[in-house]
Each structure stands twice: as structure tokens, then as C-alpha cells.
Design a protein around this motif. Structure first.
Motif, short mmCIF file in Angstrom:
data_model
loop_
_atom_site.label_atom_id
_atom_site.label_comp_id
_atom_site.label_asym_id
_atom_site.label_seq_id
_atom_site.Cartn_x
_atom_site.Cartn_y
_atom_site.Cartn_z
N ARG A 88 0.83 -1.21 0.00
CA ARG A 88 0.00 0.00 0.00
C ARG A 88 0.87 1.26 0.00
O ARG A 88 0.59 2.23 -0.71
CB ARG A 88 -0.91 0.02 1.23
N PHE A 111 -7.72 -2.10 1.08
CA PHE A 111 -6.36 -1.86 0.60
C PHE A 111 -6.19 -0.41 0.14
O PHE A 111 -5.10 0.15 0.21
CB PHE A 111 -6.06 -2.82 -0.57
N THR A 138 -4.54 -7.95 -5.15
CA THR A 138 -4.49 -8.50 -3.80
C THR A 138 -4.80 -9.99 -3.79
O THR A 138 -4.64 -10.66 -2.78
CB THR A 138 -5.50 -7.78 -2.89
#
Length: 290
Positions: A88, A111, A138
Motif C-alpha cells: 500500500r 487496501f 491482492t
């Protein structure tokens, strides 16, 4: 030569801090492993520091909630470093652009929550693939689907020169008795097709930098030879530890249970053959964390 041990306590006195993988070691995606919880609780009670080092694409707060739901108590750990947090930070620095195409499940939308560790973060926008500058992954849309279903999209992305940010380098994970695909499988496919994948979890350096920063937040600065990495992923947990010159404890009863002949403990001959094939040598091995 890898030494097979019978318990964490047999070797833990040599280390000031543990870097402990979660899935396959402390829980199975459904419930906590009681013996693992007890071993970590005992180590922590004896003055050791336990950092949970996970390739989860979730932020640290999300992993804390997950641990609570699985019955992993705070009494067995101090802090958490996630692949998701490392990835991130990179995303908000703009490593794959401002307009991104997201591959993942709905529950991973956190996220994209704002982050306070990046100065002047990029204003990320989720857009269709045709409008994207890069890809954030992800995990698969469907963890049971063949990663090859993404080939058409990946061919287009590669032709456009997009980079793929992989928030979880794991290839597969076992949720109870079910094996699921992870983001690492998609990133590997994209790389195989000629695309560029960026990794931020184990075995890659950024997550170990984050782990050391998390330990420093606790006022802990252990020397490398006083760290022990624990995990069941030979190409993530153990290879990553080896790359950082950190001792490792390989949990053979996780992802490699069949290959190592593990019931309670690994079969020594099968373990040796498995490690020779992977050309990776953990410091220690044990059937399960206990």
C-alpha cells in the motif's frame, strides 16, 4: 544441514525476536492452532518479542480483526507487519500510476484506505483495465479459479506496458482442507507472459524493512543473528529469511506436508530430498509450531 527439532522452546533461547508467518503456522484460515498459540505465548512471557510477518494483502488492523475471529489471542504476539501495508505504501507513492485496475475480492477494498506513512500520497483511482496505468492485485477475483483465465487481460496490460503490484507473493494457501490461489500466482503468470510484477511481501526485501521498523516502534533492535523466521512457505518464509541472513524454522506440516512426509514430524529422507530440490536450507525444521 537442517536440524529437526521437537519444539520451539528447544531453540528459542538463542533468539530475541521471532518473525512468525500466520497461515499454515499459527492458524489454518479457519481456526487457530492451539499448540502454536501456546508456544508463542510462552516465548513472549519469557521476554521474547513476537512479530507476526504475513503475506496478507490486508492492512495491519484488518489482520488483527481476523486473528481475533480465528481465536489467536493478543497474548501470543506483539506487533504485525503485512505485505499489504508494504504494498500500500508503494502504491500511494505511485509505483504503478494513479489510475489502477484492481484484481481482488470485495473484502480487500480496504487496501485503498488512506495511509499516513507516505508524504504527499498519490490520489489513487480505480478504473477499468482499458483506462488503467497499472494493476493492483491482492488476489484473484475467485480464489478457486484457474489463474490462466487472466491471460487475455494480462496480454493487453503487457502490451500497454503496465506494471502489476502484487500485494501477496504467496502462490497458494490452504483454507482448512481447501487449497486456494493467491496473488502471487497471478503475478507469476504476468511475469511469465513478459509483464513486470512488483512484489512487497516475503521473500522480497521491502517487508523485512517494514518488520524491522515495526520492531523499532517497540524499542527493539535485535541483531540479525538474534532473529528467527518461522514459516511453512519454502519459497517465501524460508527463502526470504535466507536472503536476509536470518535463521529459520521450517514448518513442514503446512504447504509441504505431503512432500516432506509429515504427520507429526517430517520424514528425514523426504525432507532432505525436498530441500535439495528447492536448493534452500532452513536452519531448523519441525512438523508443526509447538
Amino acid at each position: 544441514m537442517t536440524r529437526i527439532v521437537t519444539s520451539l522452546s528447544e531453540i528459542s533461547h538463542q533468539y530475541d525476536a521471532l518473525l512468525v508467518d500466520l497461515w499454515g503456522c499459527v492458524h489454518n484460515g479457519v481456526a487457530a492452532h492451539p499448540e502454536a498459540v501456546a508456544a508463542l505465548t510462552s516465548y513472549k512471557a519469557g521476554g521474547g518479542t513476537v512479530l507476526l510477518l504475513t503475506n496478507s494483502p490486508r492492512p495491519r488492523a484488518g489482520v488483527e480483526k481476523q486473528l481475533d475471529s480465528l481465536g489467536v489471542p493478543p497474548s501470543c504476539w506483539h506487533t504485525i507487519a503485512t505485505s499489504g501495508d508494504s504494498a500500500r505504501a508503494a502504491m500511494f507513492r505511485g509505483v504503478v500510476g494513479q489510475k489502477v485496475y484492481f484484481i481482488g475480492e470485495d473484502h480487500d477494498q480496504r487496501f485503498f484506505d488512506p495511509i499516513n506513512v507516505v508524504s504527499d500520497p498519490v490520489a489513487i483511482q480505480q478504473v477499468p483495465l482499458a483506462e488503467a496505468e497499472g494493476i493492483v492485485c491482492t488476489g484473484p477475483f475467485d480464489p478457486m479459479a484457474d489463474p490462466a483465465e487472466n491471460r487475455a487481460d494480462f496480454l493487453y496490460a503487457k502490451q500497454k506496458g503496465m506494471k502489476l503490484l502484487c500485494a501477496n507473493p504467496d502462490i497458494v494457501v490452504d483454507r482448512g482442507e481447501r487449497r486456494e490461489w493467491c496473488a502471487g500466482a497471478l503475478a507469476a503468470l504476468y511475469t511469465e507472459m513478459g509483464g513486470e510484477s512488483l512484489y512487497f511481501g516475503k521473500p522480497h526485501p521491502p517487508i523485512y524493512d517494514l518488520a524491522r521498523a515495526r520492531l523499532a516502534e517497540l524499542g527493539k533492535h535485535p541483531a540479525t543473528d538474534r532473529l528467527l523466521a518461522i514459516g511453512d512457505g519454502i519459497h517465501t518464509d524460508i527463502q526470504g529469511a535466507q536472503g536476509e541472513d536470518i535463521d529459520s524454522l521450517f514448518i513442514t506440516g503446512g504447504l509441504a506436508a505431503a512432500e516432506t512426509g509429515t504427520t507429526d514430524q517430517p520424514d528425514p529422507a523426504k525432507l532432505e530430498s525436498f530441500l535439495a530440490k528447492g536448493q534452500i536450507t532452513p536452519t531448523y525444521a519441525i512438523g508443526k509450531l509447538r
